[in-house]
Structure formats: structure tokens, C-alpha cells
Scaffold this motif. Structure first.
Motif, mmCIF file in Angstrom:
data_model
loop_
_atom_site.group_PDB
_atom_site.id
_atom_site.type_symbol
_atom_site.label_atom_id
_atom_site.label_comp_id
_atom_site.label_asym_id
_atom_site.label_seq_id
_atom_site.Cartn_x
_atom_site.Cartn_y
_atom_site.Cartn_z
ATOM 1 N N PHE A 31 -3.710 -2.302 -6.801
ATOM 2 C CA PHE A 31 -3.052 -1.222 -7.459
ATOM 3 C C PHE A 31 -1.365 -1.078 -7.382
ATOM 4 O O PHE A 31 -0.658 -0.198 -8.314
ATOM 5 N N LYS A 32 -0.722 -1.839 -6.401
ATOM 6 C CA LYS A 32 0.518 -1.868 -6.359
ATOM 7 C C LYS A 32 1.862 -2.949 -6.346
ATOM 8 O O LYS A 32 2.599 -3.139 -5.580
ATOM 9 N N ARG A 33 -0.128 -4.279 -6.333
ATOM 10 C CA ARG A 33 1.115 -5.071 -6.492
ATOM 11 C C ARG A 33 1.749 -6.399 -5.405
ATOM 12 O O ARG A 33 2.194 -6.485 -5.659
ATOM 13 N N ARG A 34 0.704 -5.368 -4.612
ATOM 14 C CA ARG A 34 1.712 -5.865 -3.112
ATOM 15 C C ARG A 34 0.622 -6.807 -2.743
ATOM 16 O O ARG A 34 -0.586 -7.698 -3.236
ATOM 17 N N SER A 35 1.577 -7.599 -1.340
ATOM 18 C CA SER A 35 0.961 -9.095 -1.024
ATOM 19 C C SER A 35 1.097 -9.012 -0.028
ATOM 20 O O SER A 35 2.154 -8.809 0.853
ATOM 21 N N ILE A 36 0.182 -10.028 1.228
ATOM 22 C CA ILE A 36 0.094 -9.889 2.361
ATOM 23 C C ILE A 36 0.142 -12.189 2.513
ATOM 24 O O ILE A 36 -0.619 -12.546 1.960
ATOM 25 N N THR B 204 0.801 -2.552 5.236
ATOM 26 C CA THR B 204 0.533 -2.689 3.733
ATOM 27 C C THR B 204 1.265 -0.935 2.699
ATOM 28 O O THR B 204 1.575 -1.294 1.735
ATOM 29 N N ARG B 205 0.719 0.028 3.363
ATOM 30 C CA ARG B 205 0.772 0.907 2.672
ATOM 31 C C ARG B 205 2.461 1.653 2.443
ATOM 32 O O ARG B 205 2.962 2.095 2.101
ATOM 33 N N LEU B 206 2.870 0.903 3.443
ATOM 34 C CA LEU B 206 4.901 1.695 3.250
ATOM 35 C C LEU B 206 5.151 0.286 2.559
ATOM 36 O O LEU B 206 6.717 0.250 2.225
ATOM 37 N N LEU B 207 4.712 -0.637 1.728
ATOM 38 C CA LEU B 207 5.274 -1.326 0.752
ATOM 39 C C LEU B 207 5.832 -0.859 -0.100
ATOM 40 O O LEU B 207 4.765 -0.352 -0.821
ATOM 41 N N LYS B 208 6.571 -1.284 -1.095
ATOM 42 C CA LYS B 208 6.911 -0.934 -2.878
ATOM 43 C C LYS B 208 5.910 -1.741 -3.296
ATOM 44 O O LYS B 208 4.985 -2.482 -2.491
ATOM 45 N N ARG B 209 6.502 -1.115 -4.794
ATOM 46 C CA ARG B 209 5.340 -2.378 -5.686
ATOM 47 C C ARG B 209 6.288 -3.252 -5.634
ATOM 48 O O ARG B 209 7.396 -3.116 -5.984
ATOM 49 N N SER C 170 8.246 2.446 0.871
ATOM 50 C CA SER C 170 9.321 1.917 0.210
ATOM 51 C C SER C 170 10.210 0.913 0.892
ATOM 52 O O SER C 170 11.228 0.207 0.987
ATOM 53 N N PHE C 171 9.150 -0.214 1.097
ATOM 54 C CA PHE C 171 10.567 -1.611 1.890
ATOM 55 C C PHE C 171 9.426 -2.525 1.641
ATOM 56 O O PHE C 171 8.773 -2.117 0.682
ATOM 57 N N ASP C 172 10.631 -3.194 0.489
ATOM 58 C CA ASP C 172 11.139 -4.188 0.218
ATOM 59 C C ASP C 172 9.623 -5.317 0.794
ATOM 60 O O ASP C 172 9.317 -6.229 -0.087
ATOM 61 N N PHE C 173 10.130 -5.820 1.960
ATOM 62 C CA PHE C 173 9.349 -6.476 2.758
ATOM 63 C C PHE C 173 9.673 -5.894 3.704
ATOM 64 O O PHE C 173 10.289 -5.566 4.492
ATOM 65 N N ARG D 163 2.829 4.438 16.575
ATOM 66 C CA ARG D 163 2.340 6.041 16.805
ATOM 67 C C ARG D 163 2.739 6.931 16.851
ATOM 68 O O ARG D 163 1.380 7.761 16.404
ATOM 69 N N ASN D 164 3.152 6.999 16.038
ATOM 70 C CA ASN D 164 3.869 8.661 15.217
ATOM 71 C C ASN D 164 3.734 8.582 13.331
ATOM 72 O O ASN D 164 4.079 8.231 13.142
ATOM 73 N N PRO D 165 2.058 9.284 13.304
ATOM 74 C CA PRO D 165 1.836 9.379 12.232
ATOM 75 C C PRO D 165 3.509 9.439 11.233
ATOM 76 O O PRO D 165 2.910 9.113 10.238
ATOM 77 N N GLU D 166 3.238 11.000 11.704
ATOM 78 C CA GLU D 166 4.746 11.191 10.209
ATOM 79 C C GLU D 166 5.841 9.901 10.772
ATOM 80 O O GLU D 166 5.887 10.587 9.059
ATOM 81 N N GLU D 167 5.891 9.918 11.393
ATOM 82 C CA GLU D 167 7.622 8.978 10.932
ATOM 83 C C GLU D 167 6.523 7.446 10.272
ATOM 84 O O GLU D 167 7.632 7.093 9.241
ATOM 85 N N MET D 168 5.258 6.921 10.548
ATOM 86 C CA MET D 168 5.180 6.538 9.507
ATOM 87 C C MET D 168 5.003 6.697 7.546
ATOM 88 O O MET D 168 5.604 6.246 6.944
#
Length: 350
Positions: A285-290, A256-261, A238-241, A227-232
Motif C-alpha cells: 500500500f506504500k510501494r515500499r521495498s525490502i 518498513t512502517r517508517l519508510l515513505k512511499r 518519514s525515511f527515504d532509505f 525499545r521506545n514505541p513513542e520514538e519509533m
């Protein structure tokens, strides 16, 4: 043989004592006297017919730990007195490509669940672990090597443990990886413990500031209050997984916005209503996956139990007598448990 159990005859009825029939052990069967059975949120959904398709009488329970009391003539892996576990499956076709690969949870013909699945045994569907004993095909019985004093807290590993372990292993979580765990409940608390034990830099996501210290105690190196936008925003890209254990419909884009390429977020919770459609540009645009993941095969579940025994990992539990199961369900719906109820099966004799 007649076995005491606890179950429901309708979705709007409380659970009550019932006598059920268990088959005599066949050549490949293991008979287990149940010591403890974890209480999974899916038990509540199924017995209350919130998912539909519930067959009554319904006896839930698929986080079972107990001791072998009889084995069939062709059983070689188990003997009377062994400490064993049974999880979400008690059979599968054993002939499809998934079963051949040791991924019985993805059986092409559908695995047989520990309760509410068709079977030749009376009453025509499987009856679960809220009972004194169970008879299971030997291929679906697991060895438990934790010490006796931890057995109650081992029970939730048979579902919550393997549900989180399997995706962590599949996506190669380990040293040098930054891993997020969304939700600090029955599944999430196990995800934090396991990811930390695997050597990953583990970060917990929670909506509640009050859970920050709890998450750190479980092994999280970092905690993000969503709930804290600044923390997010501070963790963007920056996350691999990310392992998302939340079973309620929510905005996936925030994670998903927190995931690395090339990063992946895997979902293990099934929401009652679909998640909002994700922003596919964030993926493209970051080749991320769900992705998604469902429990684990028998070999992987055994691997998980052995890993947890080696690392001293168990669930955080609250023990209850079976007579308090409806009260436990009410508390589960309010998230009033840290982090898993476990039934003391000795209470069935009361």
C-alpha cells in the motif's frame, strides 16, 4: 614460499600458529606484505564452522592492508612499495554479465573469496589475511591513499566499509534524503559515517540508550531507541532509505512502517535464522521495498576507498596481536568492541 599465519584445524579448536604456502607471483600477480588485517564477524562464523562448509586448515581474514613486495611481469598498476588493500574477493570468472558490469561480487559463476574458497594453490583452498603475506591477482588489488598513521583503521573499510557504501550509493543516498542506519556495530558505525559524509540526514537506530551519544559522535543527526514505541512512531512514514546491518533475526515490520512511499530498506546482515515474514500490506500500500546487498565490485570498492581518503573516514578500531584472536572472538560475541578489531600483523613474527 612459506608464510607464517594463524588459523584453525577444526571448528572446536583455538586458532594457532601455522605455516602456509603462498605461490610465487605469476605474470598478473601482486605479492603483498600484510601490515594489518581487520577481524570480521564472518571470520568467526567461518572458522568455527557455524555456517557449514568450512575447509580446514582455515586461515580467516578479508580486510587486508599492506605493501607491495613483488609484482608479475605484466602488472602495470602497482609497483613495489605501494600501499594496497585486499577485500573479500581475490578472483572471479571475468566473463559473465556481472563481471562485465564491474559487479564481481555477483559473478554468475561465483567469485573466489579471500579464504575458504577452492583454488589451485596449496592446500586447495584460499587462505586469508591472518598471515604475513598474500599473493593476489592484480585486478583484485586496491590502491590505498590514506596516510600511514591511519592504515590500521583503513583495514575494516575493505569489508565493513564497502558493505555499507555500496547500498548507500546504489539507492542514491545524499543531500535531501532521510536515512536510517539500524545497528551500531562494525557495519553500522561505518554506515553512519558514510551516510553523513554523503550529505544525508542520518538517523541511527539502537536498542540501547547508552549508545545515543556514541551514535551522535559518529555523525548521526538523530538517534532512535527502538525499545521506545513513542520514538519509533514519531518517525512513521518519514525515511527515504533504511540500511539494516543487524545480523540477528528480528521484526522487519517495525522499520518498513517508517519508510515513505517508495522507500527502501536494504538488509546487509545474514541472520542465523530467517526473519519473521514481513507484513506485505505495509509494502503493497506504500510501494515500499525490502532489498539486499552484498559488498561491492572492485571499481566501487576503489571508489569507496578514495571517497574515505578524501573525507578522512576510517573505522573505529581496537588493535590486537594475533595471539589474542580467540579472546577477540569471545568479546565480539558479547558486542564488546567499538567497533572493529584489527590484527597487527607484525605480531605474527613473535
Amino acid at each position: 614460499m612459506v608464510t607464517k599465519a594463524y588459523g584453525a584445524y577444526a571448528g572446536d579448536k583455538p586458532l594457532e600458529p601455522i605455516d602456509i604456502e603462498r605461490r610465487q607471483p605469476g605474470p598478473n600477480d601482486v605479492q603483498i606484505e600484510i601490515a594489518y588485517c581487520g577481524v570480521c564477524h564472518s571470520d568467526l562464523h567461518q572458522v568455527r564452522s557455524e555456517w557449514g562448509g568450512t575447509i580446514y586448515p582455515c586461515v580467516p581474514g578479508h580486510e587486508i592492508v599492506g605493501h607491495v613486495s613483488a609484482v608479475g611481469s605484466e602488472v602495470t598498476k602497482f609497483k613495489v612499495g605501494d600501499t594496497v588493500g585486499v577485500g573479500c574477493m581475490v578472483d572471479s570468472c571475468q566473463r559473465c554479465i556481472s563481471c562485465d558490469d564491474g559487479e564481481e561480487q555477483y559473478c554468475e559463476h561465483g567469485f573466489t573469496g579471500t579464504y575458504n574458497f577452492p583454488t589451485q594453490d596449496a592446500p586447495g583452498h584460499t587462505l586469508g589475511g591472518y598471515s604475513q603475506r598474500i599473493v593476489v591477482r592484480d585486478r583484485f588489488v586496491l590502491k590505498v591513499s590514506h596516510p600511514a598513521e591511519q592504515l590500521a583503521a583503513v583495514a575494516p573499510l575493505l569489508c565493513a566499509g564497502i558493505t555499507t557504501y555500496s547500498p548507500l550509493r546504489h539507492w542514491n543516498v545524499g543531500p535531501g534524503k532521510k536515512v536510517g542506519i539500524v545497528g551500531i556495530g562494525g557495519l553500522g558505525h561505518m554506515g553512519i559515517k558514510l551516510a553523513h559524509a554523503m550529505g544525508a540526514h542520518t538517523v541511527a537506530f539502537t536498542t540501547s540508550e547508552s549508545k545515543r551519544e556514541d551514535a551522535k559522535a559518529l555523525g548521526a543527526e538523530g538517534v532512535i531507541v527502538t525499545r521506545n514505541p513513542e520514538e519509533m512512531e514519531a518517525h512513521a512514514g518519514s525515511f527515504d532509505f533504511i540500511l539494516n546491518t543487524v545480523a540477528a533475526s528480528h521484526d522487519l515490520d517495525a522499520y518498513t512502517r517508517l519508510l515513505k512511499r517508495n522507500g527502501t530498506m536494504t538488509l546487509v546482515g545474514v541472520p542465523e535464522h530467517p526473519h519473521p515474514t514481513p507484513d506485505f500490506s505495509s509494502l503493497i500500500f506504500k510501494r515500499r521495498s525490502i532489498a539486499g546487498s552484498l559488498i561491492g565490485g572492485i571499481a566501487e570498492t576503489q571508489e569507496m576507498l578514495d571517497f574515505c581518503a578524501e573525507k578522512g573516514i576510517v573505522a573505529d578500531i581496537e588493535m590486537i596481536p594475533v595471539q589474542k584472536i580467540d579472546e577477540a572472538y569471545e568479546r565480539m560475541q558479547k558486542s564488546d568492541v567499538r567497533y572493529r578489531f584489527v590484527i597487527d600483523s607484525a605480531s605474527l613474527a613473535a
